[in-house]
Design a protein around this motif. Structure first.
Motif, PDB file in Angstrom:
ATOM      1  N   ARG A   9       4.390   5.672  -5.495  1.00 34.39           N
ATOM      2  CA  ARG A   9       4.446   5.804  -6.960  1.00 34.39           C
ATOM      3  C   ARG A   9       3.501   6.884  -7.466  1.00 34.39           C
ATOM      4  N   ASN A  23       0.833  -1.201   0.000  1.00 34.09           N
ATOM      5  CA  ASN A  23       0.000   0.000   0.000  1.00 34.09           C
ATOM      6  C   ASN A  23       0.866   1.249   0.000  1.00 34.09           C
ATOM      7  N   LYS A  70       2.537   1.724  -3.442  1.00 31.34           N
ATOM      8  CA  LYS A  70       1.556   2.201  -4.421  1.00 31.34           C
ATOM      9  C   LYS A  70       1.338   3.697  -4.264  1.00 31.34           C
TER      10      LYS A  70
END
Length: 968
Positions: free
Chosen positions: A40, A34, A37
């Motif tokens: 990013r 998580n 992600k």
């Protein structure tokens, strides 16, 4: 683990909630995914990066932990430094996940403070964070920075003093720390005292004269940041000076008109501090003059005449500690003039205030120091009895001195007390208050007889004397029953202590070999508790008696009436819980909770007590900051002493040991992990078990009454070392062989106990368990050292020798178990030839043996699991494991047969008849004076009901034995 939340917008807030849920579930991989992600997607705020580093540090594998440490280090080293307080706190919390602390972490707060020197809140939080973590050196550094940036504030100045003092006395403080920080606190306080200005002339023309209460002691504090301002500051100074050994300097400051007792900072507690310091410094002349002045100010004539007073403390001067100081300093000075003036002052108080208990008692104390003049001492003791025999405190006051009377004077004294007590007996129609006064006086006379005559070593052999005393106590109690019927249920009745004395006498009679006296003691206490349900003394004694008799569920019923809470779980609960795991480890069917809705379960009660202790420590720790905020630094030091005592409490570790044995016997795998608490065990204990809670009227030089019915020796350091040794052993049996060498070496070293030590705080069975543990450790150590498939002759012979020794020990236990079945009556506690019951020792021997069998079987399981290592031939190992298993099962079965045999005997109707006969005696026996009185206090139906409850309790205990299965 709580993560920082970011509420910039709803989407991010939801992401934080999801991340927190993953962390709470321990799902570290998904939590990291998580984070990656979100990273990013460009989310790189400080709070998010700290959360990610924290998650990495919590990962189980070393590579991720290293990555987390690197990322946290990068955040800390960032330029410009982080200054947001919530992120700094999060960094501190994340850093705690690292065992090897990054040196840069220590500088993160300092860099933030240097970046924002005007932010006092940031620097205060920095100090409090380090203070709460008890990193006093780091807290001292924070306080120094805070003080440098805010030199006109009082708070940072005193924070430097307090943290320096605590850093110097910390258990892990080095010699350099003690030499640096302790003197620093002393110098800062010395400067603070020296800088206090003199009070303006005429600002208080009356000085402190006429001051009658503590509330009037303090005027407005001086408005200077780095000077002593209040009495609390002065008490802090005295405490730190004491720690530094600067007693003379502390005394000089208390005598200084600017800072001392006579200043606007003076208060009564500092008066008592001065008396103590005079004694430490052996300044007897000063102490005598000071105490004399205080006591002269407290004379009634001077209270009404302000000109006659010197220090202005008035009636506060009539304090017991002041009297003690006067008499002790007089004894040290030994001059005729001082002695004359001392006695004259005592007489003046007796004349002007004849109801002053302190004055009367100090006259007894004073004469006790002149024991060569026995006649005057005798007269003084007699007068005190006449003044205060109608008060419950009379015996307690006199018992400290009357033993100094010689035997002829003691006899005369007891004749006088007896005559005076009887002279108070009123006519039946006289008001109840007069009868209460007479009963109280008679009880004080009985207590003096108990202490000076009945329990003297030369008289304890006389059964006749003891029985006559018990009969007198019971008859007096019977006369007192109607008195105080209108009192609240929480109050003691006037005659309760007569029944308590009878119970104590019956316990002495039991110790002389009269087992039935213990049942009669139960009857007396149960009758007393019917009328005074909350009599604390009676509850403590009956709990102890029931445990001794093995009737644990009856003990628990009365224990619940004590309503134990908070700190009492460390001071009082030991009375029930000592060795409960080897007396009654199983849950029962009786409804014994305070609400009567749940069955009695010892492990649950122990866990509740432990939870109280742990929560209490957390509350104490969190409460420290309020003292910092309120500038109550002396109170803070006292509070920290209380926290330290709680954390090192012997009772806490004792409760854990009892829980762990119950787990082993019940094959329990509950979720409570007491590992962190056990890891905090250093061997430096604070024993807060309150033995003085029990009543005690024993003769001087004899054991305290509490010691007479203990279920085995009082557990101490060596007892706890033995329990921790077994805990470490059994925990290791479920672990890796490579981690099982020297299992108990650390604990034994911490507790300063060597293998094979014979300890006086262990029962015979517990000592046998220690020896068994030593053998088992040798077995495990041998397995862990032996190379794979190493089966040469030397290794095999060594291991076979160890196993043979273990087998001999367990076979001896089997023989004992078989004898319990074949000779049940000879091994039980027998009231009569027909009534034998399982007492505490019967259960203790049984459960200690079964616990040893559990540990042996777990060791055999470990050997079987690791048989591929080849440390023994497979056939030999299999035969030995089968032999041990069979022997342990036979022991288990033998004890179950013994328990069922006893259960059948107790189910017979004759058992109740035997109980009644033991308590009341035979109806045609007119020589049984105690039985005759008991028949007048209770009837047979009531006694039948009590006997049924007692037998049911034994049945409960035996039922637990029949349900114990150590080999599945």
């Amino acid at each position: 683990m709580e993560l920082l939340t970011n509420t910039v917008n709803d989407r991010k807030d939801k992401n934080d909630i999801l991340l927190q849920e993953l962390v709470n579930a321990g799902n570290w991989k998904q939590a990291l995914a998580n984070c990656e992600k979100r990273l990013r997607k460009g989310e790189k705020n400080d709070s998010f990066l700290v959360n990610k580093a924290h998650i990495l540090l919590k990962f189980p594998d070393a590579a991720r932990k290293k990555q987390g440490a690197q990322e946290l280090h990068a955040i800390i080293e960032r330029k410009p430094p982080i200054t947001e307080i919530n992120i700094l706190i999060a960094i501190e919390v994340a850093a705690e996940a690292r065992k090897d602390r990054d040196p840069c972490i220590a500088s993160v707060w300092e860099r933030a403070a240097n970046e924002r020197p005007g932010d006092g809140n940031l620097q205060a939080i920095w100090f409090k964070m380090k203070f709460a973590a008890r990193d006093y050196k780091a807290a001292q550094k924070a306080a120094m920075v805070y003080q440098k940036n805010f030199p006109r504030k009082k708070q940072p100045f005193y924070w430097v003093i307090v943290s320096s003092h605590l850093a110097s006395i910390a258990p892990d403080a080095s010699e350099n720390d003690r030499r640096l920080f302790g003197p620093l606190a002393y110098r800062l306080l010395s400067k603070a005292a020296a800088d206090v200005p003199a009070e303006p002339v005429g600002s208080d023309s009356e000085g402190l004269k006429g001051r009658e209460s503590k509330q009037n002691v303090l005027n407005e504090p001086l408005n200077r940041a780095r000077t002593l301002q209040t009495s609390r500051d002065l008490r802090l100074l005295v405490e730190i000076y004491r720690t530094q050994g600067q007693f003379e300097e502390a005394l000089a400051i208390l005598d200084d008109p600017r800072t001392g007792i006579g200043s606007r900072m003076g208060e009564w507690d500092l008066v008592l501090e001065k008396i103590e310091l005079c004694e430490v410094c052996e300044r007897w002349e000063e102490e005598w003059q000071f105490c004399r002045t205080l006591l002269e100010d407290a004379l009634s004539d001077n209270l009404n005449n302000s000109e006659g007073r010197s220090l202005g403390y008035g009636k506060f001067g009539n304090d017991w500690k002041v009297w003690l100081g006067l008499v002790r300093s007089d004894a040290k000075l030994r001059t005729e003039e001082k002695t004359r003036l001392t006695w004259k002052l005592i007489e003046s108080h007796l004349l002007q205030n004849p109801v002053s208990r302190n004055a009367h008692l100090v006259s007894v104390y004073y004469q006790s120091t002149k024991v060569s003049d026995q006649d005057t001492f005798l007269v003084t003791c007699s007068k005190y009895f006449e003044y205060y025999s109608t008060k419950p405190v009379c015996f307690r006051d006199l018992s400290e001195y009357t033993y100094l009377l010689q035997k002829p004077q003691q006899a005369i004294f007891l004749d006088r007390t007896r005559a005076y007590a009887k002279s108070l007996k009123p006519q039946p129609e006289i008001a109840e208050n007069a009868r209460i006064r007479w009963i109280t006086s008679e009880i004080n006379d009985l207590k003096l007889n108990y202490s000076l005559v009945v329990t003297r070593p030369e008289n304890l052999a006389s059964t006749t004397l003891l029985e006559a005393f018990i009969g007198n106590c019971l008859r007096l109690y019977k006369l007192s029953i109607p008195l105080g019927s209108n009192l609240p249920v929480s109050e003691r009745r006037p005659g309760d202590d007569a029944a308590i004395l009878a119970a104590m006498g019956l316990i002495h009679l039991f110790r002389k070999g009269h087992n039935g006296a213990l049942l009669r003691c139960v009857v007396v206490l149960e009758i007393l508790l019917q009328n005074s349900r909350h009599n604390y003394d009676a509850l403590l004694i009956i709990i102890r008696v029931y445990i001794y008799l093995g009737a644990v569920t009856r003990a628990v019923e009365h224990y619940l009436k004590l309503d134990i809470k908070h700190i009492q779980h460390q001071t009082v609960s030991w009375i029930l819980f000592t060795r409960i795991s080897s007396i009654h480890p199983h849950a029962g069917s009786a409804k014994l909770t305070s609400k009567g809705t749940e069955p009695f379960e010892p492990s649950k009660m122990l866990k509740i007590a432990l939870n109280w202790v742990v929560r209490g420590e957390a509350q104490l720790t969190s409460g420290s900051t309020k003292y910092l905020d309120n500038d109550a630094y002396y109170n803070l030091l006292e509070h920290l002493k209380l926290i330290k005592a709680s954390e090192r409490s012997f009772a806490k570790f004792m409760l854990i040991a009892e829980v762990q044995r119950i787990r082993r016997l019940n094959h329990s795998n509950d979720e409570e992990d007491y590992g962190p608490l056990l890891n905090s065990c250093t061997g430096d204990f604070e024993d807060s078990r309150e033995t003085k809670a029990f009543p005690d009227c024993e003769s001087d030089g004899q054991a305290r009454f509490e010691e007479f019915l203990r279920p085995g020796p009082m557990p101490g350091k060596r007892w706890l070392a033995a329990q921790l040794r077994t805990i470490l052993l059994t925990d290791g049996l479920d672990g890796n062989l490579t981690n099982l060498t020297s299992l108990s070496a650390g604990v034994l070293h911490a507790l300063d106990i060597e293998d094979g030590t014979v300890a006086n705080d262990l029962t015979v069975e517990e000592l046998e368990t220690v020896r068994l543990s030593q053998v088992l450790e040798r077995v495990i150590s041998f397995m862990s050292r032996t190379p794979m498939r190493e089966t040469n002759g030397a290794h095999v012979k060594q291991c076979q020798y160890i196993l043979d020794e273990l087998e001999k020990r367990i076979i001896r236990r089997w023989k004992v178990a078989e004898s319990v079945v074949t000779a049940t009556t000879a091994r039980t506690f027998n009231f009569t030839p027909k009534l034998g019951v399982p007492d505490w020792h019967w259960f203790h021997n049984l459960y200690m043996t079964l616990d040893d069998c559990v540990v042996i079987m777990r060791t055999m399981e470990l050997m079987t699991r690791n048989s591929k290592r080849g440390f023994l031939p497979d056939a030999y190992l299999a035969s030995k494991v089968a032999s041990f298993r069979n022997t342990c099962k036979n022991i288990n079965d033998a004890y179950i047969r013994a328990a069922k045999k006893l259960q059948n005997e107790l189910r017979q109707s004759a058992a109740i008849h035997e109980v009644v006969e033991v308590c009341f005696g035979k109806s045609d026996d007119s020589t049984d004076a105690i039985g005759l009185v008991l028949r007048g206090l209770a009837d047979v139906p009531w006694l039948n009901k009590m006997g049924e409850a007692l037998i049911e309790s034994w049945q409960e205990g035996l039922d637990g034995v029949t349900r114990t299965k150590i080999v599945v």
